[in-house]
Design a protein around this motif. Structure first.
Motif, PDB file in Angstrom:
ATOM      1  N   LEU A 140      60.058   1.304   1.868  1.00  0.00           N
ATOM      2  CA  LEU A 140      61.361   1.390   2.336  1.00  0.00           C
ATOM      3  C   LEU A 140      62.501   1.105   1.274  1.00  0.00           C
ATOM      4  O   LEU A 140      62.177   0.089   0.575  1.00  0.00           O
ATOM      5  N   THR A 141      63.570   2.094   1.323  1.00  0.00           N
ATOM      6  CA  THR A 141      64.322   1.948   0.343  1.00  0.00           C
ATOM      7  C   THR A 141      65.795   2.459   0.775  1.00  0.00           C
ATOM      8  O   THR A 141      65.727   3.373   1.518  1.00  0.00           O
ATOM      9  N   LEU A 142      66.686   1.646   0.531  1.00  0.00           N
ATOM     10  CA  LEU A 142      68.122   2.003   0.679  1.00  0.00           C
ATOM     11  C   LEU A 142      68.616   2.908  -0.371  1.00  0.00           C
ATOM     12  O   LEU A 142      68.692   2.376  -1.628  1.00  0.00           O
ATOM     13  N   VAL A 143      68.950   4.132  -0.395  1.00  0.00           N
ATOM     14  CA  VAL A 143      69.506   5.126  -1.201  1.00  0.00           C
ATOM     15  C   VAL A 143      71.011   5.241  -1.291  1.00  0.00           C
ATOM     16  O   VAL A 143      71.510   5.741  -0.383  1.00  0.00           O
ATOM     17  N   ARG A 144      71.700   4.571  -2.157  1.00  0.00           N
ATOM     18  CA  ARG A 144      73.073   4.838  -2.264  1.00  0.00           C
ATOM     19  C   ARG A 144      73.644   6.136  -2.745  1.00  0.00           C
ATOM     20  O   ARG A 144      74.898   6.468  -2.497  1.00  0.00           O
ATOM     21  N   GLU A 145      73.009   6.505  -3.929  1.00  0.00           N
ATOM     22  CA  GLU A 145      73.224   7.848  -4.717  1.00  0.00           C
ATOM     23  C   GLU A 145      72.105   8.642  -4.511  1.00  0.00           C
ATOM     24  O   GLU A 145      71.129   8.475  -4.792  1.00  0.00           O
ATOM     25  N   PRO A 146      72.697  10.103  -4.868  1.00  0.00           N
ATOM     26  CA  PRO A 146      71.735  11.223  -4.922  1.00  0.00           C
ATOM     27  C   PRO A 146      70.868  11.187  -5.910  1.00  0.00           C
ATOM     28  O   PRO A 146      69.647  11.533  -5.939  1.00  0.00           O
ATOM     29  N   SER A 147      71.251  10.563  -7.023  1.00  0.00           N
ATOM     30  CA  SER A 147      70.230  10.441  -8.270  1.00  0.00           C
ATOM     31  C   SER A 147      69.150   9.491  -7.898  1.00  0.00           C
ATOM     32  O   SER A 147      68.177   9.468  -8.619  1.00  0.00           O
ATOM     33  N   ASP A 148      69.380   8.890  -7.052  1.00  0.00           N
ATOM     34  CA  ASP A 148      68.171   7.770  -6.639  1.00  0.00           C
ATOM     35  C   ASP A 148      67.120   8.310  -5.667  1.00  0.00           C
ATOM     36  O   ASP A 148      66.117   7.571  -5.311  1.00  0.00           O
ATOM     37  N   LEU A 149      67.391   9.289  -5.079  1.00  0.00           N
ATOM     38  CA  LEU A 149      66.570   9.650  -3.858  1.00  0.00           C
ATOM     39  C   LEU A 149      65.253  10.003  -4.370  1.00  0.00           C
ATOM     40  O   LEU A 149      64.318   9.659  -3.530  1.00  0.00           O
ATOM     41  N   ALA A 150      64.955  10.911  -5.372  1.00  0.00           N
ATOM     42  CA  ALA A 150      63.846  11.331  -5.699  1.00  0.00           C
ATOM     43  C   ALA A 150      62.600   9.995  -6.016  1.00  0.00           C
ATOM     44  O   ALA A 150      61.572  10.057  -5.445  1.00  0.00           O
ATOM     45  N   ALA A 151      63.326   8.963  -6.603  1.00  0.00           N
ATOM     46  CA  ALA A 151      62.271   7.896  -6.930  1.00  0.00           C
ATOM     47  C   ALA A 151      62.056   7.158  -5.430  1.00  0.00           C
ATOM     48  O   ALA A 151      61.053   6.699  -5.424  1.00  0.00           O
TER      49      ALA A 151
END
Length: 412
Positions: free
Chosen positions: A154-165
């Motif tokens: 589970l991850t909270l993603v704040r920026e598009p650049s972090d989505l892939a990870a």
């Protein structure tokens, strides 16, 4: 399956002996049952309440079925953990044992993508979902493994650049390699703890989940009752979600977030007891023993008779009016400093605080505590009651001040 002598206590197989199963195992030990608990951790705290222990994973379906056959169990249950709910249902079907839900319903209850499909078909309000490559993904968003619980993957993603990870993390944790991307409903989180009897949902407690700050996204630091928010719409949302999954009997645990205007969005439903001592809080708050009801369902003793329904109806009325057995109740989770545990001290002092029902420490000396990232990283819990929510929470915090986890700090 050959039956063992009826003069012997009923034999119950419990999947898991960790913190999430402690309440049910304690309740089972108080009944005239022969309890077999399975857990891959030989030091699991719940083994103390079992007559027999088996050190195997609660997710080892073949091993669990062999054990159930060999020990000629009368019932099987997975309290507090999602994936083994499906295992319990399927093994029960194979062996002709009672179980509140069948294998097909268990699949829906243990797979978040399937839940999303059923909720959509039934018109249940839920967070929007996106494909991984959808250009319309909104940020922040939540990425999760659809077949895990306890913040795994589970991850909270704040920026598009972090989505892939985040997607890579979810896929790595997922049993089937799947991933679920959904919008973040950035509002209070509530839990509806209920039991269904012949298709009728009895909501028992609606609690507020007090959450840790990221990176421990989704980890509860406390459950408090009664909720500080209006609950009528929340209960109706849970009722619709449970019905959409076809859960007609047994306990359920529905997580809901409040969106703009207090609108409830169903995050997920589990066809089991809550894993954060929710059933114990329910008993302290309302007088209804959810653990005992779950045991009856698992052993085929139908608790949905008129007496039980009368008790449940009374508890529902009390909970709805905010006047249960206690004015307020709180489960407060304990967090230890990082390091190797030497000793836990102060539990007796904490239990002496007025209104404290119990204090539980989950780990034995030698356990290495890391940073708080998942529910499994918590060190223990306190259950307290009071005249209202604030009083119960204050008593729990006072007790927590007495508990100290003495650790050898990790090398720098």
């Amino acid at each position: 399956m050959a039956e063992h002598s009826r003069s012997q206590p009923a034999r119950l197989l419990v999947l898991g002996a960790g913190a999430a199963q402690l309440g049910l195992l304690e309740a089972a030990a108080a009944r005239d049952l022969s309890v077999i608990a399975v857990d891959r951790n030989p030091l699991a705290p719940g083994f103390a309440f079992a007559d027999e222990r088996a050190v195997i994973s609660s997710e080892d379906e073949a091993g669990i079925e062999r054990l159930a056959r060999a020990r000629e169990v009368d019932g099987i249950i997975s309290p507090g953990a999602d994936w083994p709910v499906g295992i319990a249902a399927r093994v029960a079907e194979h062996l002709g044992l009672p179980h509140p839900i069948n294998g097909a319903t268990a699949v829906l209850a243990t797979t978040k993508t399937r839940q999303r499909e059923r909720f959509a078909a039934a018109g249940v309000v839920q967070p929007r979902t996106f494909s991984v490559n959808d250009p319309d993904v909104t940020f922040p968003c939540v990425v999760k493994a659809p077949d895990r619980q306890g913040q795994r993957g589970l991850t909270l993603v704040r920026e598009p650049s972090d989505l892939a990870a985040a997607v890579e993390t979810a896929v790595a944790e997922s049993r089937g390699g799947g991933v679920l991307v959904e919008e973040l409903i950035d509002g209070p989180e509530l839990t509806v703890n209920a039991v269904s009897c012949d298709g009728e949902l009895f909501p028992l407690t609606v609690t507020d989940r007090i959450l840790a700050e990221p990176p421990a996204f989704g980890v509860a630091l406390a459950h408090t009752w009664p909720s500080a928010h209006p609950t009528e719409a929340v209960v109706e949302a849970a009722r619709a979600a449970v019905a959409a999954l076809g859960i007609e009997n047994g306990p359920s645990y529905t997580q809901i977030r409040l969106g703009p205007g207090g609108r409830p969005y169903v995050v997920e439903v589990a066809a089991r007891l809550g894993g954060g001592h929710d059933a114990e809080l329910c008993r302290a708050a309302t007088g209804v023993d959810l653990n005992d009801l779950a045991l009856s369902f698992a052993l085929g003793a139908n608790p949905c008779d008129k007496v039980s329904q009368g008790l449940l109806a009374a508890a529902v009325a009390a909970a709805t009016n905010g006047r249960g057995q206690a004015g307020g109740a709180c489960v407060l989770f304990l967090v230890a400093p990082e390091g190797v545990l030497r000793e836990t001290v102060g539990i007796e002092e904490a239990e002496a605080v007025e209104g404290v029902e119990w204090v539980r420490a989950y780990r034995q000396p030698g356990w290495r505590f890391g940073p708080l990232r998942r529910g499994a990283d918590r060190a223990g819990a306190i259950l307290a009651t009071g005249d209202d929510t604030a009083a119960a929470a204050a008593r729990a915090r006072r007790a927590a001040q007495a508990v100290r986890f003495l650790v050898d700090a990790p090398a720098s």
